[in-house]
Design an enzyme around this catalytic site. Structure first.
Site, PDB file in Angstrom:
ATOM      1  N   ALA A  28       4.167  16.985  -2.640  1.00 39.23           N
ATOM      2  CA  ALA A  28       3.055  17.902  -2.886  1.00 39.23           C
ATOM      3  C   ALA A  28       3.020  18.968  -1.795  1.00 39.23           C
ATOM      4  O   ALA A  28       3.186  18.662  -0.606  1.00 39.23           O
ATOM      5  CB  ALA A  28       1.752  17.121  -2.908  1.00 39.23           C
TER       6      ALA A  28
ATOM      7  N   ALA B 291      -3.118  14.499 -10.474  1.00 39.00           N
ATOM      8  CA  ALA B 291      -3.184  13.034 -10.531  1.00 39.00           C
ATOM      9  C   ALA B 291      -3.770  12.494  -9.229  1.00 39.00           C
ATOM     10  O   ALA B 291      -4.125  13.250  -8.323  1.00 39.00           O
ATOM     11  CB  ALA B 291      -1.771  12.483 -10.733  1.00 39.00           C
TER      12      ALA B 291
ATOM     13  N   TYR C 271      -6.650  13.958  -6.380  1.00 37.71           N
ATOM     14  CA  TYR C 271      -6.731  15.234  -5.663  1.00 37.71           C
ATOM     15  C   TYR C 271      -7.582  16.226  -6.463  1.00 37.71           C
ATOM     16  O   TYR C 271      -8.124  15.878  -7.511  1.00 37.71           O
ATOM     17  CB  TYR C 271      -5.319  15.729  -5.332  1.00 37.71           C
ATOM     18  CG  TYR C 271      -4.670  14.773  -4.352  1.00 37.71           C
ATOM     19  CD1 TYR C 271      -5.098  14.731  -3.028  1.00 37.71           C
ATOM     20  CD2 TYR C 271      -3.718  13.845  -4.762  1.00 37.71           C
ATOM     21  CE1 TYR C 271      -4.581  13.806  -2.136  1.00 37.71           C
ATOM     22  CE2 TYR C 271      -3.186  12.922  -3.872  1.00 37.71           C
ATOM     23  CZ  TYR C 271      -3.625  12.905  -2.561  1.00 37.71           C
ATOM     24  OH  TYR C 271      -3.130  11.985  -1.678  1.00 37.71           O
TER      25      TYR C 271
HETATM   26  C1  LIG Z   1       5.925   7.858   0.062  1.00 36.13           C
HETATM   27  C2  LIG Z   1       5.253   8.287  -1.231  1.00 36.13           C
HETATM   28  C3  LIG Z   1       4.624   9.516  -1.282  1.00 36.13           C
HETATM   29  C4  LIG Z   1       4.049   9.972  -2.488  1.00 36.13           C
HETATM   30  N1  LIG Z   1       3.530  11.243  -2.543  1.00 36.13           N
HETATM   31  C5  LIG Z   1       3.175  11.770  -3.747  1.00 36.13           C
HETATM   32  C6  LIG Z   1       2.911  13.160  -3.891  1.00 36.13           C
HETATM   33  O1  LIG Z   1       3.003  13.958  -2.940  1.00 36.13           O
HETATM   34  N2  LIG Z   1       2.572  13.610  -5.132  1.00 36.13           N
HETATM   35  C7  LIG Z   1       2.495  12.767  -6.221  1.00 36.13           C
HETATM   36  O2  LIG Z   1       2.188  13.216  -7.321  1.00 36.13           O
HETATM   37  N3  LIG Z   1       2.747  11.456  -6.100  1.00 36.13           N
HETATM   38  C8  LIG Z   1       3.130  10.947  -4.913  1.00 36.13           C
HETATM   39  N4  LIG Z   1       3.518   9.634  -4.830  1.00 36.13           N
HETATM   40  C9  LIG Z   1       3.529   8.815  -6.052  1.00 36.13           C
HETATM   41  C10 LIG Z   1       4.915   8.906  -6.709  1.00 36.13           C
HETATM   42  O3  LIG Z   1       5.180  10.205  -7.200  1.00 36.13           O
HETATM   43  C11 LIG Z   1       4.984   7.925  -7.892  1.00 36.13           C
HETATM   44  O4  LIG Z   1       3.951   8.270  -8.795  1.00 36.13           O
HETATM   45  C12 LIG Z   1       4.787   6.482  -7.440  1.00 36.13           C
HETATM   46  O5  LIG Z   1       5.609   6.198  -6.315  1.00 36.13           O
HETATM   47  C13 LIG Z   1       5.141   5.517  -8.578  1.00 36.13           C
HETATM   48  O6  LIG Z   1       6.503   5.640  -8.937  1.00 36.13           O
HETATM   49  P1  LIG Z   1       7.560   4.501  -8.519  1.00 36.13           P
HETATM   50  O7  LIG Z   1       6.997   3.205  -8.982  1.00 36.13           O
HETATM   51  O8  LIG Z   1       8.833   4.879  -9.190  1.00 36.13           O
HETATM   52  O9  LIG Z   1       7.678   4.538  -6.995  1.00 36.13           O
HETATM   53  C14 LIG Z   1       4.070   9.142  -3.636  1.00 36.13           C
HETATM   54  C15 LIG Z   1       4.680   7.880  -3.552  1.00 36.13           C
HETATM   55  C16 LIG Z   1       5.278   7.470  -2.391  1.00 36.13           C
HETATM   56  C17 LIG Z   1       5.994   6.133  -2.365  1.00 36.13           C
END
Ligand SMILES: Cc1cc2nc3c(=O)[nH]c(=O)nc-3n(C[C@H](O)[C@H](O)[C@H](O)COP(=O)(O)O)c2cc1C
Length: 360
Positions: free
Chosen positions: A55, A175, A178
Site C-alpha cells: 500500500a 479492504a 482503511y
Molecule cells: C506482511 C504483510 C503485509 C500486508 N500488507 C498489506 C497491504 O499493504 N495491503 C493489502 O491490501 N493487504 C496487505 N496484506 C494482506 C495481504 O495482501 C493478503 O490479503 C493476506 O496476506 C492474505 O493472503 P495470503 O493468505 O496469501 O497471505 C499484508 C499481508 C502481510 C503478510
C-alpha cells in the site's frame, strides 16, 4: 495447471494466473521514498503474472504508519520509476496499491496531526505500531465535506503519479479497515450527510474515488480490493454484508475496471451469522469484471478455485513474500521457504531480499 496459464487483464497478457498480493514491508525512508533494495525485492518476484505493490500513501494526510512509501511528490515518483522499469525489463506487470489509512494511524507519525476518518470513532481493543512503539488508537478527526472532496481528488492525482512512475495500473485499497472501508462500514461511519446513513450513502465515497481513478488514467487500468467479511480494525461492514456489497459490486460493474480483488474472511465468523462464508463466491459471482481471489490459498486450493470459474487470478501474500520464485516452485513441486514473521515490517535486506531462490 490453470495457475500457470496466461490470462488477459485489461489490455495486457499476464504470463500466469498468479498475483503477488499487496504487502506493506515498511522499508521506505522517513520521506516515503523507496530504495534500490525495493527495486530488487519486486524484481525478484517479477515472475508473478501480476505484482501488486505494498500500500502506497496518496498524500501526507493519508499516512498512518512509519516507513511506508508514498507517491505524492517528485522524489517519491522518481524512486518508483526504478522499480517499474526493472520489473518491466524482467517481463513483469505491476500495479500500485493506493492507500489512505484514515483512522488506522497515529499522530506521532503524522507530524502531530490526529488521523482523519468518516466519524470521530477510535479503534478500541487494538494498538497501533508507531515509530515510538505500540500505542493506543486516538479518536480521529471527522472529515468535513470539503476534505472528503479533496481526498477524492488526491486519489486521482496519485493515480496520475503512478502512471508517471511507470505503473501499469492502480488498485484502490478498500479492504482491511482503511479509509474507504471505514466509509463502507456501519460501525466506523455514523455520518448523517450524503456519505452515511444508508447503503447507497456508505458506498458513495468508494464509488466517487473509483470514478475519479478511471477519469484520471482511463479504462482497463484500475482495480479495487474489497474484504466484505473481514472485521479487523473494528470494522463491522454491515449487519448484512450482502445488502451492502452487492449494490457496490453492481455499481462497479458499470465502470471500465480491469478487476476486482476479493478477500475471503480470515477471521472466525461464529459471531457473524449473516456474513457469507465464501466472499469470493457470493460477491465474485455477480461481478462482470475479472475476479482476483485472495486469502489463505496454496497451490491446490488456488487451482481448485480457478477451476470453479469465478476467479481468474489467485493472489498469494505470505507465500510470495517468502518465495520470490513461487510460480517456478508450483511448476516443479519444490519445497517452500518458511515466512519469517520477525522481518515482515521494517529493517533491511534480511527477510526482504534474501529469501533463497531455486538453483538452476
Ligand atoms: C506482511 C504483510 C503485509 C500486508 N500488507 C498489506 C497491504 O499493504 N495491503 C493489502 O491490501 N493487504 C496487505 N496484506 C494482506 C495481504 O495482501 C493478503 O490479503 C493476506 O496476506 C492474505 O493472503 P495470503 O493468505 O496469501 O497471505 C499484508 C499481508 C502481510 C503478510
Amino acid at each position: 495447471m490453470k495457475l500457470l496459464e496466461k490470462v488477459t487483464l485489461g489490455k495486457q497478457t499476464l504470463k500466469n494466473a498468479m498475483a503477488m498480493a499487496p504487502m506493506t514491508r515498511s522499508r521506505a525512508n522517513s520521506k516515503g521514498v523507496v530504495s534500490d533494495l525495493t527495486v530488487l525485492y519486486y524484481t525478484q518476484r517479477a515472475s508473478a503474472g501480476l505484482l501488486l505493490t505494498e500500500a502506497i500513501n496518496i498524500s501526507e494526510q493519508a499516512l498512518g504508519s512509519p516507513l511506508t512509501p508514498s507517491l505524492y511528490n517528485q522524489e517519491q515518483i522518481d524512486a518508483w520509476k526504478k522499480v517499474t522499469k526493472s520489473v518491466h525489463d524482467h517481463g513483469g506487470v505491476i500495479y500500485a496499491q493506493l492507500w489512505h489509512t484514515g483512522r488506522v494511524g497515529h499522530s506521532v507519525d503524522r507530524n502531530g496531526k490526529l488521523p482523519v476518518a468518516p466519524s470521530a470513532i477510535g479503534i478500541k481493543g487494538q494498538q497501533h505500531f508507531t515509530s515510538q512503539g505500540m500505542k493506543d488508537y486516538e479518536t480521529p478527526q471527522e472529515l468535513t465535506l470539503l476534505e472528503i472532496k479533496q481526498i477524492v481528488k488526491d486519489y486521482g492525482q496519485a493515480a496520475k503519479n503512478a502512471i508517471e512512475a511507470g505503473f501499469d495500473g492502480v488498485e484502490l485499497h478498500s479492504a482491511f479497515g482503511y479509509l474507504p472501508n471505514q466509509f463502507l462500514s456501519e460501525s466506523a461511519n455514523l455520518r448523517t450527510d450524503e456519505y452515511g446513513g444508508s447503503v447507497e450513502n456508505r458506498n458513495r465515497f468508494v464509488l466517487e474515488v473509483m470514478h475519479e481513478l478511471v477519469t484520471a488514467i482511463g479504462s482497463d487500468k484500475v482495480g479495487i480490493k474489497l474484504s466484505p467479511t473481514v472485521y479487523y480494525n473494528n470494522i463491522e461492514n454491515s449487519s448484512d454484508p450482502e445488502a451492502q456489497f452487492k449494490p457496490l459490486i453492481q455499481a462497479l460493474n458499470t465502470l471500465p475496471l480491469s478487476y476486482i480483488h476479493l478477500m475471503n474472511g480470515m477471521l472466525p465468523l461464529d459471531n457473524h451469522p449473516n456474513y457469507p462464508k465464501n466472499a469470493v463466491e457470493t460477491f465474485g459471482s455477480i461481478s462482470k469484471h475479472l475476479v482476483i481471489a485472495n486469502a489463505g490459498f496454496n497451490k491446490e486450493t488456488g487451482e481448485a478455485e480457478l477451476e470453479k470459474g469465478i476467479a481468474k487470478i489467485i493472489a498469494y501474500g505470505s507465500l510470495f513474500l517468502a518465495n520470490p520464485d513461487l510460480p517456478r516452485r508450483f511448476e516443479s513441486n519444490a519445497e517452500f521457504n518458511q515466512l519469517d514473521h520477525t522481518t515482515m515490517y521494517g529493517g533491511g535486506e534480511q527477510g526482504y531480499t534474501d529469501y533463497p531462490q531455486l538453483k538452476d
